[in-house]
Design a protein around this motif. Sequence first.
Motif, short mmCIF file in Angstrom:
data_model
loop_
_atom_site.label_atom_id
_atom_site.label_comp_id
_atom_site.label_asym_id
_atom_site.label_seq_id
_atom_site.Cartn_x
_atom_site.Cartn_y
_atom_site.Cartn_z
N THR A 179 33.05 80.50 -7.33
CA THR A 179 33.89 81.57 -6.77
C THR A 179 34.86 81.04 -5.72
N ALA A 180 34.44 79.98 -5.01
CA ALA A 180 35.35 79.36 -4.06
C ALA A 180 36.55 78.77 -4.78
N ALA A 228 28.46 79.87 -5.69
CA ALA A 228 29.16 79.67 -4.42
C ALA A 228 30.36 78.76 -4.60
N ARG A 285 31.55 77.39 3.13
CA ARG A 285 31.30 78.68 3.76
C ARG A 285 30.33 79.50 2.92
N ASN A 286 30.52 79.48 1.60
CA ASN A 286 29.62 80.20 0.71
C ASN A 286 28.21 79.60 0.71
#
Length: 222
Positions: free
Chosen positions: A186-187, A183, A210-211
């Motif tokens: 990738t952010a 999470a 958010r992830n």
Amino acid sequence: MSSTTPTPQASLTERRKAETRMEIARAAAGLFVRRGLRATRAEDIAQTAGIAPRTFYRYFATKEEAVAPLYAAGAQRWVEAVRAAPAAVGVAQALEDGVRHTLTPGVGVSASSWEWVRTLLRLAAANPSLRRVWAEVCQDSERMLGEALAERVTRAGAVARDEGDNVAATPELRFAAAVASAAVRTALEGWAEGDGPVEGPGSPAELALRNLAALRSFPFGA
């Protein structure tokens, strides 16, 4: 009976080695950002760091590996923040609070340094050797995060200890650590691809939070 407890002198030596590694990493990152990866040699990094080339190679095998301590520093801060969160704080909340602590400019990394972060992540995406260094750091971070999660859950008596009396993460916690690490990773990578801000909507912290919302209902203690 021999003891494995490090002596003060050994601890001082390790601290000095860590400081030297970070000085080399900063020199490498500065050159990569200013000149680009291809135009930077290991000898240039050594000169900028104020060391001999042979000293550089005692710490790193390649110029790409030299920035690993910088990649790892943020991951280490996140893991330590999760580990240090109050016992009453749930695991999902500890992960999110750790992200705020680590990815908010001026708390974990200065606002000006975030542009360095963006450039280094873009370089990793474009260069296989540097991408391998980034991937290895992320893998180590995932392992450390799993251990930190296990320590938190163990305090509630939910996880057994392994034969070495060290906290052992269950398969569920390893999965949670993998998801949480992905999470954040990738952010960061998504943010680096564009021109998003370092704070507010579209920032690394906002994207990572958010992830991480996907883990709020994860049964960490199950």
